[in-house]
Design an enzyme around this catalytic site. Structure first.
Site, PDB file in Angstrom:
ATOM      1  N   ARG A   7       0.833  -1.216   0.000  1.00 51.65           N
ATOM      2  CA  ARG A   7       0.000   0.000   0.000  1.00 51.65           C
ATOM      3  C   ARG A   7       0.867   1.264   0.000  1.00 51.65           C
ATOM      4  O   ARG A   7       0.911   2.000  -0.975  1.00 51.65           O
ATOM      5  CB  ARG A   7      -0.948  -0.027   1.225  1.00 51.65           C
ATOM      6  CG  ARG A   7      -2.054   1.023   1.185  1.00 51.65           C
ATOM      7  CD  ARG A   7      -1.627   2.402   1.621  1.00 51.65           C
ATOM      8  NE  ARG A   7      -1.068   2.458   2.969  1.00 51.65           N
ATOM      9  CZ  ARG A   7      -0.485   3.541   3.462  1.00 51.65           C
ATOM     10  NH1 ARG A   7      -0.377   4.652   2.754  1.00 51.65           N
ATOM     11  NH2 ARG A   7       0.036   3.537   4.677  1.00 51.65           N
ATOM     12  N   ASP A   8       1.587   1.510   1.065  1.00 52.12           N
ATOM     13  CA  ASP A   8       2.354   2.758   1.167  1.00 52.12           C
ATOM     14  C   ASP A   8       3.481   2.767   0.135  1.00 52.12           C
ATOM     15  O   ASP A   8       3.827   3.812  -0.423  1.00 52.12           O
ATOM     16  CB  ASP A   8       2.946   2.900   2.582  1.00 52.12           C
ATOM     17  CG  ASP A   8       3.157   4.345   3.001  1.00 52.12           C
ATOM     18  OD1 ASP A   8       3.000   5.235   2.168  1.00 52.12           O
ATOM     19  OD2 ASP A   8       3.484   4.571   4.183  1.00 52.12           O
ATOM     20  N   HIS A  47       4.952   4.477  12.727  1.00 51.50           N
ATOM     21  CA  HIS A  47       5.068   4.371  11.266  1.00 51.50           C
ATOM     22  C   HIS A  47       6.141   5.369  10.835  1.00 51.50           C
ATOM     23  O   HIS A  47       5.866   6.536  10.606  1.00 51.50           O
ATOM     24  CB  HIS A  47       3.693   4.713  10.665  1.00 51.50           C
ATOM     25  CG  HIS A  47       3.616   4.695   9.178  1.00 51.50           C
ATOM     26  ND1 HIS A  47       2.970   3.696   8.466  1.00 51.50           N
ATOM     27  CD2 HIS A  47       4.055   5.571   8.248  1.00 51.50           C
ATOM     28  CE1 HIS A  47       3.015   3.960   7.178  1.00 51.50           C
ATOM     29  NE2 HIS A  47       3.670   5.094   7.010  1.00 51.50           N
ATOM     30  N   HIS A  66       9.100   6.828   8.417  1.00 50.88           N
ATOM     31  CA  HIS A  66       9.724   6.856   7.087  1.00 50.88           C
ATOM     32  C   HIS A  66      11.212   7.130   7.318  1.00 50.88           C
ATOM     33  O   HIS A  66      11.604   7.695   8.340  1.00 50.88           O
ATOM     34  CB  HIS A  66       9.082   7.931   6.216  1.00 50.88           C
ATOM     35  CG  HIS A  66       7.727   7.523   5.681  1.00 50.88           C
ATOM     36  ND1 HIS A  66       7.462   7.414   4.335  1.00 50.88           N
ATOM     37  CD2 HIS A  66       6.587   7.182   6.305  1.00 50.88           C
ATOM     38  CE1 HIS A  66       6.198   7.028   4.169  1.00 50.88           C
ATOM     39  NE2 HIS A  66       5.640   6.886   5.353  1.00 50.88           N
ATOM     40  N   CYS A 109       4.618   9.344   0.052  1.00 49.96           N
ATOM     41  CA  CYS A 109       3.210   9.704   0.101  1.00 49.96           C
ATOM     42  C   CYS A 109       2.971  10.695  -1.020  1.00 49.96           C
ATOM     43  O   CYS A 109       3.685  11.699  -1.128  1.00 49.96           O
ATOM     44  CB  CYS A 109       2.847  10.319   1.452  1.00 49.96           C
ATOM     45  SG  CYS A 109       1.127  10.875   1.495  1.00 49.96           S
ATOM     46  N   ASN A 111       9.623   4.309   3.186  1.00 47.08           N
ATOM     47  CA  ASN A 111       9.315   3.911   4.562  1.00 47.08           C
ATOM     48  C   ASN A 111      10.536   3.236   5.161  1.00 47.08           C
ATOM     49  O   ASN A 111      11.436   2.787   4.448  1.00 47.08           O
ATOM     50  CB  ASN A 111       8.177   2.885   4.564  1.00 47.08           C
ATOM     51  CG  ASN A 111       6.860   3.493   4.184  1.00 47.08           C
ATOM     52  OD1 ASN A 111       6.681   3.953   3.065  1.00 47.08           O
ATOM     53  ND2 ASN A 111       5.938   3.504   5.129  1.00 47.08           N
TER      54      ASN A 111
HETATM   55  P1  HMG Z   1     -12.996  14.123  -3.050  1.00 46.85           P
HETATM   56  O1  HMG Z   1     -12.635  14.434  -4.488  1.00 46.85           O
HETATM   57  O2  HMG Z   1     -13.195  15.264  -2.108  1.00 46.85           O
HETATM   58  O3  HMG Z   1     -14.260  13.124  -2.984  1.00 46.85           O
HETATM   59  O4  HMG Z   1     -11.851  13.177  -2.493  1.00 46.85           O
HETATM   60  P2  HMG Z   1     -15.791  13.359  -3.195  1.00 46.85           P
HETATM   61  O5  HMG Z   1     -16.488  12.741  -2.053  1.00 46.85           O
HETATM   62  O6  HMG Z   1     -16.077  14.781  -3.564  1.00 46.85           O
HETATM   63  O7  HMG Z   1     -16.069  12.446  -4.494  1.00 46.85           O
HETATM   64  C1  HMG Z   1     -15.554  12.776  -5.777  1.00 46.85           C
HETATM   65  C2  HMG Z   1     -15.651  11.558  -6.690  1.00 46.85           C
HETATM   66  O8  HMG Z   1     -14.802  10.514  -6.183  1.00 46.85           O
HETATM   67  C3  HMG Z   1     -17.044  10.932  -6.763  1.00 46.85           C
HETATM   68  O9  HMG Z   1     -17.146  10.324  -8.053  1.00 46.85           O
HETATM   69  C4  HMG Z   1     -17.002   9.836  -5.724  1.00 46.85           C
HETATM   70  O10 HMG Z   1     -17.898   8.787  -5.979  1.00 46.85           O
HETATM   71  C5  HMG Z   1     -15.554   9.332  -5.901  1.00 46.85           C
HETATM   72  P3  HMG Z   1     -17.901  11.064  -9.281  1.00 46.85           P
HETATM   73  O11 HMG Z   1     -19.288  11.343  -8.757  1.00 46.85           O
HETATM   74  O12 HMG Z   1     -17.112  12.332  -9.513  1.00 46.85           O
HETATM   75  O13 HMG Z   1     -17.785  10.074 -10.378  1.00 46.85           O
HETATM   76  N1  HMG Z   1     -15.060   8.720  -4.668  1.00 46.85           N
HETATM   77  C6  HMG Z   1     -14.533   7.487  -4.584  1.00 46.85           C
HETATM   78  N2  HMG Z   1     -14.335   6.526  -5.501  1.00 46.85           N
HETATM   79  C7  HMG Z   1     -13.793   5.362  -5.068  1.00 46.85           C
HETATM   80  N3  HMG Z   1     -13.458   5.148  -3.776  1.00 46.85           N
HETATM   81  C8  HMG Z   1     -13.635   6.075  -2.834  1.00 46.85           C
HETATM   82  C9  HMG Z   1     -14.198   7.318  -3.231  1.00 46.85           C
HETATM   83  N4  HMG Z   1     -14.503   8.437  -2.565  1.00 46.85           N
HETATM   84  C10 HMG Z   1     -15.034   9.285  -3.445  1.00 46.85           C
HETATM   85  N5  HMG Z   1     -13.277   5.844  -1.581  1.00 46.85           N
HETATM   86  C11 HMG Z   1     -11.140  11.416  -1.028  1.00 46.85           C
HETATM   87  C12 HMG Z   1     -11.863  12.746  -1.149  1.00 46.85           C
HETATM   88  C13 HMG Z   1     -10.975  11.109   0.427  1.00 46.85           C
HETATM   89  C14 HMG Z   1     -11.955  10.337  -1.734  1.00 46.85           C
HETATM   90  C15 HMG Z   1      -9.766  11.545  -1.757  1.00 46.85           C
HETATM   91  O14 HMG Z   1      -9.118  12.666  -1.261  1.00 46.85           O
HETATM   92  C16 HMG Z   1      -8.871  10.346  -1.569  1.00 46.85           C
HETATM   93  O15 HMG Z   1      -9.178   9.255  -2.037  1.00 46.85           O
HETATM   94  N6  HMG Z   1      -7.722  10.544  -0.904  1.00 46.85           N
HETATM   95  C17 HMG Z   1      -6.792   9.453  -0.605  1.00 46.85           C
HETATM   96  C18 HMG Z   1      -5.387   9.951  -0.681  1.00 46.85           C
HETATM   97  C19 HMG Z   1      -4.413   8.855  -0.284  1.00 46.85           C
HETATM   98  O16 HMG Z   1      -4.650   7.674  -0.467  1.00 46.85           O
HETATM   99  N7  HMG Z   1      -3.252   9.279   0.268  1.00 46.85           N
HETATM  100  C20 HMG Z   1      -2.227   8.370   0.674  1.00 46.85           C
HETATM  101  C21 HMG Z   1      -2.564   7.607   1.933  1.00 46.85           C
HETATM  102  S1  HMG Z   1      -2.186   8.468   3.438  1.00 46.85           S
HETATM  103  C22 HMG Z   1      -0.520   8.142   3.703  1.00 46.85           C
HETATM  104  O17 HMG Z   1       0.157   7.655   2.838  1.00 46.85           O
HETATM  105  C23 HMG Z   1       0.057   8.374   5.062  1.00 46.85           C
HETATM  106  C24 HMG Z   1       0.263   7.068   5.837  1.00 46.85           C
HETATM  107  O18 HMG Z   1       1.139   6.183   5.139  1.00 46.85           O
HETATM  108  C25 HMG Z   1       0.874   7.357   7.229  1.00 46.85           C
HETATM  109  C26 HMG Z   1       2.079   8.281   7.179  1.00 46.85           C
HETATM  110  O19 HMG Z   1       3.075   7.980   6.496  1.00 46.85           O
HETATM  111  O20 HMG Z   1       2.023   9.306   7.845  1.00 46.85           O
HETATM  112  C27 HMG Z   1      -1.069   6.340   6.046  1.00 46.85           C
HETATM  113 MG    MG Z   2       3.395   6.334   5.192  1.00 41.24          MG
END
Ligand code: HMG
Ligand code: MG
Length: 297
Positions: free
Chosen positions: A13-14, A203, A205, A236, A245
């Site tokens: 995933r990450d 967690h 990095h 990220c 990481n």
């Molecule tokens: P948004 O654009 O504000 O969403 O994104 P929305 O609710 O306005 O929806 C827009 C469109 O997206 C709609 O479709 C929804 O149906 C669709 P449309 O009507 O335009 O066709 N949609 C989805 N489709 C599939 N699956 C879903 C989903 N949600 C909405 N779940 C949202 C908001 C949260 C969805 C977006 O910002 C997002 O997906 N962000 C994820 C970003 C991400 O994955 N970042 C990396 C992970 S965090 C990280 O790495 C840190 C970590 O490792 C720890 C650390 O290191 O600190 C965990």
């Molecule tokens: Mg991370």
């Protein structure tokens, strides 16, 4: 030192969410299977996030159907739509994710911290009713430093950790998203955390080479759960400068040499990410992995 440590492998995933090239689903499934065969018991396999935001993990449902039995697999869910998709696939271990910095949560999930906690409350209610014996973790990213807001006050991070714990997650994973922290900062955060160590995972990095030192500090403070990514894959997409990481190989080597048995076969682990790294055109970032591979040549 402690005898029992949990390792949560987050490479699929990450590690893969941040790569320019998308890894084909079959190769991801082989990667996960090799990690499981190496002895990793908890693997964060993918994310049910918006495929428009993170296309690299747009195949979450297809991948989930190909995961082997016998390992605890989890997936990130950012909202109810993600939870719905995850539940349809049979997922029973989820991770919600927010941050200690509002600037980061806006870039990462298009919500403020407050908004994200409200959404997670709803997610957890639906999840607990659909999966009464399921498991949920909550991430707090940018726990020490944010690429947009700079250094983060430990009290601010502790506040978000406490709020997530109060929502009823089983574990909070505290993320040094851009790999900035040094052991002294881990200790400072520990001193203001109001959550018991058994409910916390770290967690780290390894952007600046401090991750293993931070693990050593956290172990000394009584923590027993650590996230890591095979081959040091990772970063990220919404955190400029987030390097890989903490590599699982570096963590396992450090633990084993410290007298903490992990149950992981280090040679198998060192080989598990090679096909993915080749596909991505990347050299291993893990020093322990490189050393183990060199000793086998
Ligand atoms: P948004 O654009 O504000 O969403 O994104 P929305 O609710 O306005 O929806 C827009 C469109 O997206 C709609 O479709 C929804 O149906 C669709 P449309 O009507 O335009 O066709 N949609 C989805 N489709 C599939 N699956 C879903 C989903 N949600 C909405 N779940 C949202 C908001 C949260 C969805 C977006 O910002 C997002 O997906 N962000 C994820 C970003 C991400 O994955 N970042 C990396 C992970 S965090 C990280 O790495 C840190 C970590 O490792 C720890 C650390 O290191 O600190 C965990
Ligand atoms: Mg991370």
């Amino acid at each position: 030192m402690a005898q029992m440590v949990r390792i949560i492998e987050v490479g699929p995933r990450d590690g893969l969410q941040n790569e320019k090239l998308t890894v084909p689903t079959g190769l991801k499934a082989r990667f996960v299977a090799l990690l499981a065969e190496a002895g990793l018991q908890e693997i964060e396999a993918t994310s049910f996030v918006s495929p428009k935001w993170v296309p690299q993990l747009g195949d979450a449902a297809e991948l989930w159907a190909q995961l082997p039995a016998g390992t605890l697999f989890s997936a990130l869910v950012p909202n109810l739509k993600g939870l719905e998709r995850a539940l349809e696939c049979g997922v029973d271990r989820i991770a919600v994710f927010t941050a200690a910095s509002d600037a980061f949560t806006h870039k990462n999930i298009n919500m403020s911290i407050e908004e994200s906690l409200a959404v997670f409350g709803e997610i957890l209610t639906v999840f607990r009713s659909a999966r009464p014996s399921g498991w949920a973790r909550g991430y707090v990213s940018t726990a020490f430093e944010c690429p947009y807001a700079g250094r983060i006050d430990p009290e601010a991070t502790a506040g978000v950790v406490g709020r997530l714990a109060a929502l009823g997650v089983d574990e909070v994973s505290i993320g040094d998203t851009i790999g900035a922290a040094a052991p002294k900062e881990v200790r400072a955060l520990h001193e203001v955390l109001g959550v018991e160590p058994s409910k916390v995972a770290w967690h780290f990095h390894d952007t600046r080479g401090t991750a293993v030192a931070n693990v050593a500090q956290a172990i000394e403070l009584g923590y027993r759960a650590f996230d890591a990514s095979a081959g040091g894959l990772g970063g990220c997409p919404y955190a400029p400068g987030a390097g890989g990481n903490l590599a699982t190989e570096d963590l396992v080597y450090f633990l084993e040499r410290s007298g903490i048995a992990t149950g992981i076969d280090q040679h198998r682990l060192a080989r598990a990410s090679l096909e993915v790294l080749r596909h991505l055109g990347r050299e291993p970032r893990s020093k322990a992995q490189s050393a183990i591979l060199a000793s086998c040549e």
